[in-house]
Scaffold this motif. Structure first.
Motif: not given
Length: 433
Positions: A207-216
């Motif tokens: 994902a782009p920066t602040s795009g939800g990588k860590s959330i997923m």
């Protein structure tokens, strides 16, 4: 007297190379008498330490593949024509080898082959240790790399070539299994049915920066915990307390940061009731969170330790571009660095039989691409892209054993580290109104 003592001190000899000479001779004897032993099991050349035995093995294989008369004299004639008879020990050596075993039955050959495989394992391990020794003395060696080689070497099995009938039989057995396949999902039903992460596989969420990588990644960790799995999270982007806080926010359904403004003693407060229930629930889960390790060698060692203690079914590394690989030199490019890290994550998944999930940034291209290394996609079994525009989407870019290209409309609720299907969330919002 001192001089006499000094004369008796001799340097320690280097350890002998691991080999099994008697089994090498016995195996070659069986092959010389019965070329069909080549069909019954595989005979890689590096099973044999002595070059003369490798030369004879190549001659036997060449004659067998050419379906030429398979006997001792044919081997001698071929080696003589190739000018390799002397290198193989001469005619007398062939005669001696052919009489080592009274018969050349495949059972005897397989028995001695087992000893040759053990010797090869030890040779491989010893070679890796000696190669790493110089770097270790300078405290610069690749400990994780050596550990990986030794793990792979220890796992070397006596693999034999399966025939087509055996392969079909095994496939049929797999298809007839009634129990569901163990998978690691997200809680997003349609996505989980389409892209199923299994043990031994690597998933990269991009994902782009602040795009939800860590959330997923946090969502997958919580989903696995609630399914009774053991989860290990290695966070290079946020401290362990923040990781646990995000998990608790997802469990509570609100950002636990609001608890700063709540009277903790008020046991009837709705937020405190949910928070207490969530912390009680989380305490019973098998969760390991590590946020102090930044080098691959450290992470690799920690994962192996957790797996050895049965504390990890799924390993989450957030995220790949932040991991430092000390083993690579300063001349290596960033792309090579990230490629090697991804390859090692995949290898870790295979050899430890765990599911591994990591994240990668996307660049600003249109369409977007994995930042710094296309090899991330090559080494990963699954790749998901999270994109935002007129609504958010999760696209399955790679799915090794299933459909790819599917796009799932989602809503990112960053305050509670959670994705939900977009239609479902819109329905919830409408009902509240």
């Amino acid at each position: 007297m001192n001089a006499m003592i000094e004369q008796k001190i001799l340097p320690m000899p280097k350890a002998a190379v691991p080999l099994s000479e008697s089994s090498e001779r016995a195996a070659i004897s069986c092959l010389l008498q019965n070329f069909t032993c080549l069909d019954a099991m595989s005979w890689p050349e590096d099973l044999f330490f002595y070059e003369k035995h490798r030369i004879i093995l190549r001659a036997i294989r060449e004659l067998h593949e050419a379906r030429v008369s398979t006997d001792f004299f044919a081997v001698q004639s071929l080696l003589d024509r190739q000018g390799l008879l002397d290198d193989a020990g001469g005619a007398q050596e062939l005669i001696d080898l052919s009489t080592v075993m009274p018969t050349g039955d495949p059972g005897t050959a397989a028995w001695h082959r087992g000893y040759l495989m053990d010797a090869r394992r030890y040779r491989t391990a010893l070679s890796a240790v000696r190669k790493a020794e110089e770097g270790f003395l300078r405290q610069e060696g690749d400990i994780a790399g050596l550990a990986q080689v030794l793990t792979e070497t220890a796992a070397m099995q006596d693999t034999q070539r399966a025939g087509l009938k055996d392969i079909i039989k095994n496939l049929t057995i797999e298809m007839e299994k009634t129990e569901p396949t163990e998978c690691f999902g997200t809680g997003l039903g349609e996505l989980d049915r389409t892209a199923q992460l299994k043990r031994g596989e690597l998933l990269t969420v991009a994902a782009p920066t602040s795009g939800g990588k860590s959330i997923m990644l946090i969502q997958m960790a919580l989903h696995a915990l609630r399914a009774g799995k053991r989860v290990a999270v290695f966070s290079l982007e946020m401290p362990a307390t923040q990781v646990v806080g995000r998990i608790l926010s997802a469990m509570c359904g609100f950002n636990i940061g609001v608890l700063k403004y709540v009277n903790r003693a008020d046991t009837k407060n709705e937020h405190m009731i949910k928070f207490t229930a969530a912390t009680t629930e989380l305490a019973h889960y098998a969760l390991e969170v590590e946020s102090t390790l930044t080098e691959w060698e450290q992470i690799d060692g920690a994962v192996r330790e957790l797996v050895a203690k049965d504390k990890a079914d799924i390993v989450i590394v957030d995220y790949v571009q932040l991991v430092h690989l000390r083993a690579l030199g300063s001349n290596e490019t960033r792309e090579q660095h990230v490629s090697e890290l991804t390859k090692r994550l995949k290898s870790l998944a295979i050899h430890l039989n765990v599911a591994v999930v990591t994240a990668s940034q996307l660049n600003d291209d249109n369409p977007p691409k994995l930042r710094e290394s296309r090899a991330i996609g090559h080494h990963s079994d699954h790749v998901w892209f999270i994109g935002h525009g007129e609504g958010s989407w999760l696209t399955v870019v790679k799915n090794r054993e299933g459909e790819r290209g599917g796009a799932f409309p989602i809503l990112m609720h960053g305050a509670i580290s959670q994705f939900v299907p977009r239609d479902e969330r819109e329905t919830q919002t409408t009902n509240k109104k």
